[in-house]
Design a protein around this motif. Sequence first.
Motif, short mmCIF file in Angstrom:
data_model
loop_
_atom_site.label_atom_id
_atom_site.label_comp_id
_atom_site.label_asym_id
_atom_site.label_seq_id
_atom_site.Cartn_x
_atom_site.Cartn_y
_atom_site.Cartn_z
N LEU A 1 2.27 -16.72 -30.00
CA LEU A 1 2.19 -17.50 -28.82
C LEU A 1 1.82 -19.06 -29.20
O LEU A 1 2.01 -19.78 -28.35
CB LEU A 1 1.29 -16.95 -28.19
N LEU A 2 0.64 -18.99 -30.38
CA LEU A 2 0.47 -20.37 -30.70
C LEU A 2 1.62 -21.35 -30.82
O LEU A 2 1.58 -22.43 -30.13
CB LEU A 2 -0.34 -20.28 -31.88
N HIS A 3 2.56 -20.88 -31.56
CA HIS A 3 3.57 -21.83 -31.68
C HIS A 3 4.68 -21.98 -30.30
O HIS A 3 5.23 -23.02 -30.09
CB HIS A 3 4.37 -21.34 -32.91
N SER A 4 4.94 -20.84 -30.09
CA SER A 4 5.99 -20.91 -28.89
C SER A 4 5.28 -21.58 -27.58
O SER A 4 6.26 -22.35 -26.99
CB SER A 4 6.27 -19.32 -28.55
N ILE A 5 4.17 -21.46 -27.17
CA ILE A 5 3.67 -22.17 -26.27
C ILE A 5 3.37 -23.88 -26.35
O ILE A 5 3.83 -24.54 -25.86
CB ILE A 5 2.11 -21.72 -25.95
N GLN B 1 -13.13 -20.12 -31.91
CA GLN B 1 -13.55 -18.64 -32.47
C GLN B 1 -12.69 -17.51 -32.28
O GLN B 1 -12.88 -16.18 -32.63
CB GLN B 1 -14.88 -18.74 -32.01
N ASN B 2 -11.44 -17.60 -31.22
CA ASN B 2 -10.71 -16.43 -30.92
C ASN B 2 -9.58 -17.20 -30.56
O ASN B 2 -9.49 -18.54 -30.47
CB ASN B 2 -11.38 -15.88 -29.83
N LEU B 3 -8.19 -16.39 -30.70
CA LEU B 3 -7.04 -16.92 -30.33
C LEU B 3 -6.59 -17.37 -28.92
O LEU B 3 -6.02 -18.46 -28.89
CB LEU B 3 -6.14 -15.68 -30.71
N ASP B 4 -7.30 -17.07 -28.04
CA ASP B 4 -7.09 -17.56 -26.58
C ASP B 4 -7.62 -18.89 -26.45
O ASP B 4 -6.85 -19.72 -26.01
CB ASP B 4 -8.12 -16.55 -25.53
N VAL B 5 -8.85 -19.33 -27.05
CA VAL B 5 -9.25 -20.78 -27.08
C VAL B 5 -8.32 -21.72 -27.84
O VAL B 5 -8.11 -22.74 -27.45
CB VAL B 5 -10.78 -20.95 -27.64
N MET B 6 -7.84 -21.15 -28.80
CA MET B 6 -6.92 -21.86 -29.81
C MET B 6 -5.49 -22.21 -29.14
O MET B 6 -4.96 -23.11 -29.22
CB MET B 6 -6.43 -21.22 -31.28
N ILE B 7 -5.02 -21.20 -28.30
CA ILE B 7 -3.77 -21.28 -27.47
C ILE B 7 -4.31 -22.50 -26.52
O ILE B 7 -3.12 -23.26 -26.50
CB ILE B 7 -3.50 -20.17 -26.83
N LEU B 8 -5.32 -22.70 -25.90
CA LEU B 8 -5.47 -23.53 -24.92
C LEU B 8 -5.53 -24.96 -25.51
O LEU B 8 -4.71 -25.86 -25.20
CB LEU B 8 -6.80 -23.49 -24.28
#
Length: 457
Positions: free
Chosen positions: A71-75, A118-125
């Motif tokens: 999701l990091l890349h696709s978003i 610190q987690n994937l959700d914050v990095m996605i944002l």
Amino acid sequence: MLIRKMKKLSKSGAVCVDPISYNVPDGGWGWAVTFSSFMVNVFIDGVIYTFGIFFPELLRYFGESKGKTQLLHSILVGTLFFVGPVASALVTKYGCRRVTESGSVIVSVGLFLSSFSQNLDVMILCYSIIGGIGFGLFYLPSIVIIGEYFDKRRSLATGLAVCGVGTFVFAPITEYFLETYMWRGTLWIMSAIILNGIIVSTTYRPLQTDVNRNTTKRSEVDSKPNQDDTTRNSSTCCQQICSSINATLDLSLLKSPTMLLYGASCFFVMFGYFVPSNFLPAWASEVNLSTAQGTFLISLMGVSNTITRVLVGYITDRPWANCLIIYSTALLIGGMSTCFVPFFITYEILVIYAIIFGAVKAVFFCLRSILMAELLGIHRLNSSFGLAGLCMGLSTYVGSPIAGALSDMSGNYNMAFYFGGISLGIGGLLCLPLRRISVWEKGRIDDLNKENTGQWR
């Protein structure tokens, strides 16, 4: 030199254009603009196409599934394309230079903030959403500005601007930074590199048309669209942006069969477009190749991409070249070869595949703007490019995560490559009838225009 394609469209009655002759430099300062667009695309490719190198490290660090990590890349990429309509409107209102500078700052901030996640959700944002918005503003002006400065050499200039050097340059550098500074330090360095977009975009001088003399000159004053009176009457900033988007995007394109079919093709292509670059390093590890060999495959894909983009730009400027056939054939070859990746278990065969797919990527991105200008008109390039980006963004959001989810369910990467290959093939097939549909549509509009002006008997 008059823009020949615009003249042809105007005479055919396919579109209604203002009675203005547009003179373009077709060289001169245009080559400085081309170099700046080239550098912007180096920065963009350097971040987007090296995610496959980050992927195994982020997968281990956050401990999430392959689908969610993708999701990091696709978003990121989906947002890049999805903000295309907004970027298109902002370019018309504020000019390419200001939009590019804003995008550079937003991307830099997003990458820097994501390094503290610190987690994937914050990095996605931070990485994906903020970074994607910035990249959307960063990318579109670099393509649109080439169309303004070139006519006869537009394909060559576009090929040089988007030649994909960033992929093979950044791949080994990214691997080195990851080993030396870990993924957080690597993001800091990338954040600083992206800020250079402010400097390189200073060459984006807008072309201003003098209606009375039918001449065009470089000006530091951004020309405003005819709909400025409407936006000035709007009471809020939000209303101004909405009015600008509506005026710039030419939503009548949504009634065009040519635009709808091409949009559908882009939609399917982007389902599988990033699957090879995102999963090839992981697949290399799966078949017992070293990390360095997996990284080299991405670099090699970038080398092939670079060489092919320049060649395609040169070839498609020839009068005998059929851009649509080249474009469709490349997608079909890319789709078929990607479906066979699960059977490629030796380094030599994977090297050949990386070269082939790098060439396919080059054809897709180099000819996209050329085809839209040819099929829909150069005066509609800004709008059609934004709408095509919207279609691409929608499928990019879910393409790589679906491939990652398929990998999670099957326990290997086979289904991911099957999914990517089939999607690319469908995108290529949908493009085959585009020429006939475009000719039919222009003929129909020609008949309607004649009937409306009383010329039809």
